[in-house]
Design a protein around this motif. Sequence first.
Motif, mmCIF file in Angstrom:
data_model
loop_
_atom_site.group_PDB
_atom_site.id
_atom_site.type_symbol
_atom_site.label_atom_id
_atom_site.label_comp_id
_atom_site.label_asym_id
_atom_site.label_seq_id
_atom_site.Cartn_x
_atom_site.Cartn_y
_atom_site.Cartn_z
ATOM 1 N N GLU A 84 -37.683 -31.538 -19.653
ATOM 2 C CA GLU A 84 -38.763 -30.621 -19.289
ATOM 3 C C GLU A 84 -39.292 -29.861 -20.502
ATOM 4 O OE1 GLU A 84 -40.275 -29.971 -16.363
ATOM 5 O OE2 GLU A 84 -39.147 -31.511 -15.288
ATOM 6 N N LEU A 85 -38.544 -29.848 -21.600
ATOM 7 C CA LEU A 85 -38.942 -29.080 -22.778
ATOM 8 C C LEU A 85 -39.841 -29.918 -23.681
ATOM 9 C CD1 LEU A 85 -36.562 -27.308 -21.786
ATOM 10 C CD2 LEU A 85 -36.064 -26.862 -24.186
ATOM 11 N N SER A 86 -40.924 -29.320 -24.136
ATOM 12 C CA SER A 86 -41.834 -29.987 -25.060
ATOM 13 C C SER A 86 -41.215 -30.042 -26.458
ATOM 14 C CB SER A 86 -43.161 -29.231 -25.114
ATOM 15 O OG SER A 86 -43.967 -29.699 -26.174
ATOM 16 N N ARG A 87 -41.504 -31.136 -27.158
ATOM 17 C CA ARG A 87 -41.031 -31.240 -28.542
ATOM 18 C C ARG A 87 -41.940 -30.490 -29.510
ATOM 19 N NH1 ARG A 87 -38.726 -37.489 -28.417
ATOM 20 N NH2 ARG A 87 -40.599 -37.873 -27.183
ATOM 21 N N LEU A 125 -37.266 -25.558 -10.074
ATOM 22 C CA LEU A 125 -36.154 -24.892 -10.758
ATOM 23 C C LEU A 125 -35.850 -25.530 -12.109
ATOM 24 C CD1 LEU A 125 -33.929 -22.706 -10.312
ATOM 25 C CD2 LEU A 125 -32.537 -24.512 -9.286
ATOM 26 N N ARG A 126 -36.164 -26.813 -12.221
ATOM 27 C CA ARG A 126 -35.737 -27.586 -13.391
ATOM 28 C C ARG A 126 -36.193 -26.991 -14.728
ATOM 29 N NH1 ARG A 126 -37.359 -32.198 -11.605
ATOM 30 N NH2 ARG A 126 -35.422 -32.641 -10.510
ATOM 31 N N PRO A 127 -37.454 -26.568 -14.880
ATOM 32 C CA PRO A 127 -37.848 -25.999 -16.182
ATOM 33 C C PRO A 127 -37.024 -24.786 -16.586
ATOM 34 C CG PRO A 127 -39.784 -26.537 -14.875
ATOM 35 C CD PRO A 127 -38.605 -26.671 -13.964
ATOM 36 N N LEU A 128 -36.650 -23.948 -15.615
ATOM 37 C CA LEU A 128 -35.857 -22.761 -15.938
ATOM 38 C C LEU A 128 -34.449 -23.144 -16.377
ATOM 39 C CD1 LEU A 128 -38.250 -21.638 -14.157
ATOM 40 C CD2 LEU A 128 -36.652 -19.836 -13.466
ATOM 41 N N VAL A 129 -33.828 -24.065 -15.628
ATOM 42 C CA VAL A 129 -32.466 -24.472 -15.984
ATOM 43 C C VAL A 129 -32.463 -25.176 -17.338
ATOM 44 C CG1 VAL A 129 -30.471 -25.830 -15.286
ATOM 45 C CG2 VAL A 129 -31.826 -24.657 -13.550
ATOM 46 N N HIS A 130 -33.470 -25.997 -17.584
ATOM 47 C CA HIS A 130 -33.515 -26.701 -18.865
ATOM 48 C C HIS A 130 -33.737 -25.747 -20.032
ATOM 49 C CE1 HIS A 130 -34.269 -31.053 -17.274
ATOM 50 N NE2 HIS A 130 -33.260 -30.439 -16.687
ATOM 51 N N LEU A 137 -30.535 -32.817 -27.306
ATOM 52 C CA LEU A 137 -29.223 -33.400 -27.019
ATOM 53 C C LEU A 137 -28.340 -32.345 -26.377
ATOM 54 C CD1 LEU A 137 -27.626 -36.121 -27.702
ATOM 55 C CD2 LEU A 137 -26.704 -34.863 -29.656
ATOM 56 N N GLY A 138 -27.421 -32.774 -25.530
ATOM 57 C CA GLY A 138 -26.500 -31.829 -24.906
ATOM 58 C C GLY A 138 -25.673 -32.480 -23.829
ATOM 59 N N LEU A 182 -46.863 -19.763 -14.049
ATOM 60 C CA LEU A 182 -45.558 -19.599 -14.679
ATOM 61 C C LEU A 182 -45.694 -19.632 -16.188
ATOM 62 C CD1 LEU A 182 -43.336 -21.892 -12.438
ATOM 63 C CD2 LEU A 182 -43.695 -19.439 -12.295
ATOM 64 N N PRO A 183 -44.804 -18.958 -16.918
ATOM 65 C CA PRO A 183 -44.877 -18.965 -18.375
ATOM 66 C C PRO A 183 -44.557 -20.337 -18.921
ATOM 67 C CG PRO A 183 -42.847 -17.919 -17.666
ATOM 68 C CD PRO A 183 -43.671 -18.169 -16.439
ATOM 69 N N SER A 184 -44.946 -20.543 -20.162
ATOM 70 C CA SER A 184 -44.696 -21.842 -20.792
ATOM 71 C C SER A 184 -43.219 -22.045 -21.019
ATOM 72 C CB SER A 184 -45.421 -21.909 -22.141
ATOM 73 O OG SER A 184 -44.847 -20.981 -23.053
ATOM 74 N N ASN A 185 -42.824 -23.308 -21.249
ATOM 75 C CA ASN A 185 -41.427 -23.625 -21.532
ATOM 76 C C ASN A 185 -40.920 -22.853 -22.743
ATOM 77 O OD1 ASN A 185 -41.012 -25.430 -19.448
ATOM 78 N ND2 ASN A 185 -41.716 -27.183 -20.620
#
Length: 504
Positions: free
Chosen positions: A432-435, A232-237, A423-424, A2-5
Amino acid sequence: MLPSNSSMVRSAARLLRTWRPGCVWCPCRNISLKPGGSRPKTLPQRYLGQPSPFTHPHLIKHGEVTPGLTQTEFELRRLRLASLIEAQADRLGPSASSSTHVVVLLSHPTRYMTNDIPYPFHQNQDFLYLSGILEPDSALVLYGTGRPDQAILFVPRRDPSRELWDGPRSGKDGAAALTGIERVHCTEELGLVLKSLKGTVLWYDSSLPAHPRLHQAHVGPLLDEGPMPHSLRPLVHSLRAVKSSAEVALMQEAGHISAQAFRRTMAMCRGDVDEAVIFAKFDFENRIHGANFLAYPPVVAGGNRANTLHYINNNQIIKDGEMVLLDGGCEYFGYVSDITRTWPVNGKFSPAQAELYEAVLEVQRSCLSMCSPGVSLDHIYSSMLALLGRQLRRLGVVKASSSEADVLKAARRYCPHHIGHYLGMDVHDTPELSRSQPLQPGMAITIEPGLYIAEDNDQVPKRFRGLGIRIEDDVVIRDEGGALILSSDAPKTIADVEKACAQR
């Protein structure tokens, strides 16, 4: 693979384009949705399982699913997710593009603090983001060949005996009219419908099911028979990370409410004052001005207790002459604020307090100026450490002769946390998103440097011992005009803080 975040977030950002006035465009398959283009269903003239334009016209407008967010917005979110999945189909193998993809999201269940006493219900944010449904025991299924762009909603069956105790339920008709999703079933039909779809590619987060009972009864059998699901979580995030203008408006209101709560809480403070009283005042001011509730248990830390980063006991007396660190925020119809201010409870900074406070404030201002597209949170963090190191050297906390490596080590010691987070819908949003990935327009983050010097630290000048200071603002990244500071109304300069404290 899968592609990166970061690539998924870039794709999500592209999917937020506006095509022409009144229409929102989705690049995959040239999808265009025009608000009001489909014939709306008539809302039942009764209470549903959540606010509706009929029962709560002071909160929600016609065409909205939740306050401030329309049926069109939720539909576009589902289509963007379908587009992300479609874009990844080729990477999953040659047959994935022609396979039936099935996406499953479950709501949260009602959780109980004891016996039959429930906690206040809080929805699974990923499920809420795509459906707008605030009821427990619900589910959303998306399906389609190569592109899962058809939606099926599952909600609890209407049951007068349960509604007598728990309150009204939307039912199939109410949920369909409110969300605009045409196909709605009762939740107990979830397993049968999933089996009938005959999906060969499943998107579902099975490691930590949002609703264990629904997972076991309806989704588990599907997992036993088929291949391993894709997360699914990485895509939704990646979608949640980039905020729409409607989401930013809700976050602006959350920031404004909490900023005014800080101002009024500062005005209430006297030395000596109980941390519990400050907690109660801050909670009250948020709720009385429109917040649904606090976004998290606030830190109300007086004196040396500010050096415990997640201090939430909030039950000690803050003495005259000490400072209080208040880290708090509210939730406003699904979106949160997260702000920190530090101030002297007697309304006047001592020279040592002012010296350390100005050092943190100068670093915070520099970090805020870096908040622009292409810069990462990790880059801002590295810059924060360098800036704090210079301040520590200037203040005499580290020796002037210290090496750069020792200065950075000291900065990490006296500020042991990151510069910020996303934040949101949640306080620490989209984990799931890298800083390390570049920030993009529409992303919301916090910027929160601090310095924490314990009272028993005999390695620093005595005047700074027992002081803990953090300054935190909420920021939306923009293409032009600099970052949007959602918490700008909260007093921050020494002059503004002392002025707010003087408003008795």
